[in-house]
Design a protein around this motif. Structure first.
Motif, short mmCIF file in Angstrom:
data_model
loop_
_atom_site.label_atom_id
_atom_site.label_comp_id
_atom_site.label_asym_id
_atom_site.label_seq_id
_atom_site.Cartn_x
_atom_site.Cartn_y
_atom_site.Cartn_z
N UNK A 55 0.88 -1.17 0.00
CA UNK A 55 0.00 0.00 0.00
C UNK A 55 0.92 1.22 0.00
N UNK A 56 0.98 1.92 -1.13
CA UNK A 56 2.05 2.89 -1.35
C UNK A 56 1.55 4.24 -1.84
N UNK A 57 2.06 5.29 -1.21
CA UNK A 57 1.76 6.65 -1.65
C UNK A 57 2.34 6.85 -3.04
N UNK A 58 1.61 7.54 -3.89
CA UNK A 58 2.08 7.75 -5.26
C UNK A 58 3.17 8.81 -5.32
N UNK A 59 3.16 9.74 -4.35
CA UNK A 59 4.17 10.81 -4.32
C UNK A 59 5.15 10.52 -3.19
N UNK A 60 6.38 10.23 -3.55
CA UNK A 60 7.42 9.93 -2.58
C UNK A 60 8.64 10.80 -2.87
N UNK A 61 9.48 11.06 -1.88
CA UNK A 61 10.70 11.83 -2.15
C UNK A 61 11.64 11.04 -3.05
N UNK A 62 12.26 11.71 -4.00
CA UNK A 62 13.12 10.99 -4.95
C UNK A 62 12.27 10.31 -6.01
N UNK A 86 -3.55 11.57 -2.73
CA UNK A 86 -4.45 12.62 -2.24
C UNK A 86 -5.26 13.25 -3.36
N UNK A 87 -4.81 13.06 -4.60
CA UNK A 87 -5.44 13.76 -5.72
C UNK A 87 -5.81 12.78 -6.83
N UNK A 88 -6.98 13.00 -7.42
CA UNK A 88 -7.43 12.17 -8.53
C UNK A 88 -6.91 12.77 -9.83
N UNK A 89 -5.62 12.61 -10.08
CA UNK A 89 -5.00 13.18 -11.27
C UNK A 89 -4.98 12.14 -12.39
N UNK A 90 -5.52 12.51 -13.54
CA UNK A 90 -5.62 11.56 -14.64
C UNK A 90 -4.27 11.00 -15.05
N UNK A 91 -3.26 11.89 -15.17
CA UNK A 91 -1.95 11.44 -15.62
C UNK A 91 -1.37 10.40 -14.66
N UNK A 92 -1.48 10.67 -13.36
CA UNK A 92 -0.99 9.73 -12.36
C UNK A 92 -1.76 8.42 -12.42
N UNK A 93 -3.08 8.52 -12.57
CA UNK A 93 -3.92 7.33 -12.61
C UNK A 93 -3.50 6.38 -13.72
N UNK A 95 -0.71 6.38 -15.43
CA UNK A 95 0.68 5.94 -15.24
C UNK A 95 0.73 4.78 -14.26
N UNK A 96 -0.09 4.84 -13.21
CA UNK A 96 -0.13 3.76 -12.23
C UNK A 96 -0.66 2.48 -12.85
N UNK A 97 -1.68 2.59 -13.67
CA UNK A 97 -2.23 1.41 -14.34
C UNK A 97 -1.19 0.80 -15.26
N UNK A 98 -0.50 1.65 -16.03
CA UNK A 98 0.54 1.14 -16.93
C UNK A 98 1.69 0.51 -16.15
N UNK A 99 1.95 1.00 -14.93
CA UNK A 99 3.04 0.46 -14.12
C UNK A 99 2.68 -0.87 -13.49
N UNK A 100 1.42 -1.28 -13.60
CA UNK A 100 1.02 -2.59 -13.09
C UNK A 100 0.30 -2.57 -11.77
N UNK A 101 -0.12 -1.39 -11.30
CA UNK A 101 -0.83 -1.32 -10.03
C UNK A 101 -2.13 -2.11 -10.09
N UNK A 102 -2.44 -2.80 -9.00
CA UNK A 102 -3.69 -3.57 -8.91
C UNK A 102 -4.82 -2.72 -8.36
#
Length: 218
Positions: A55-62, A86-93, A95-102
């Motif tokens: 369970x991981x925050x999408x915004x991390x340092x580095x 914290x934010x429903x950002x389309x680009x992040x969403x 990107x997360x799906x493409x990265x393999x997030x479940x």
């Protein structure tokens, strides 16, 4: 009954980790086996602990949580990653799906809903927060429409009209009459269409037009 799910928490804010740990601690089906504060630690902890769910925050340092997700899902495909943001950002969403997030959930999610989300992921289901699900469907529909439109990108508008009539089973003579063209001109159009679409005959061209919903682009 679902086996106990071993959870790794990844967030650079200690208060968030403590809150999540306290929440999950009230549910016997979960066992928080580790914590990490950045992407590098997350990957190292996954390699060491082999949790069922991260369970991981999408915004991390580095490096971002998305980069960590991509590395984790590639190296440890048996571990599922749920992105928390914290934010429903389309680009992040996407990107997360493409990265393999479940899963992809917002930090504003109610505690009971987060528990149900983790249970669903633990069963092998993919899950999106209801706040972003509609965006996914909109993006999928847009991508499909773009793909269909690109199928006719090499055809002129007149060629598209000719192809539509071919798909309706019209002869060259009937097409010429409908479009106020000479029959020889129609033959040239048909020949050009077959060449541009890479098909051998009118039947294949007609099937192509129907498959890619040509009528929607006229």
């Amino acid at each position: 009954m679902l086996a106990k799910q071993r959870i790794l928490l990844v967030d650079d804010h200690e208060v968030v980790r403590l809150g999540l740990k306290a929440l999950l601690g009230h549910h016997s089906q979960f066992d928080v086996v580790g914590e990490a504060v950045n992407a590098k630690e997350a990957v190292e902890q996954v390699e060491r602990l082999r949790p069922d769910i991260v369970l991981m925050d999408i915004r991390l340092p580095g490096a971002s949580g998305i980069e960590a997700c991509e590395e984790i899902t590639h190296k440890f495909p048996e571990t599922r990653v749920v992105m928390l943001t914290s934010y429903a950002e389309d680009e992040m969403l996407f990107s997360a799906i493409r990265a393999g997030a479940s899963g992809y959930v917002l930090k504003q999610i109610a505690g009971d809903d987060l528990i149900r989300a983790l249970e669903a992921v633990g069963r092998g289901e993919a899950l999106l927060d209801t706040a972003v699900t509609q965006r996914v469907f909109q993006e999928v529909r847009r991508a499909v429409r773009e793909e269909e439109a690109s199928a006719f990108a090499n055809l002129s508008q007149q060629e598209r009209h000719v192809l539509l009539l071919v798909s309706e089973g019209k002869t060259n003579r009937e097409i010429a009459k409908a479009l106020f063209l000479g029959e020889g001109t129609v033959r040239n159009y048909v020949s050009s269409i077959l060449s541009k679409l890479g098909v051998s005959n009118r039947a294949e061209a007609a099937a192509y037009a129907v498959e890619h919903n040509l009528r929607d682009y006229l």
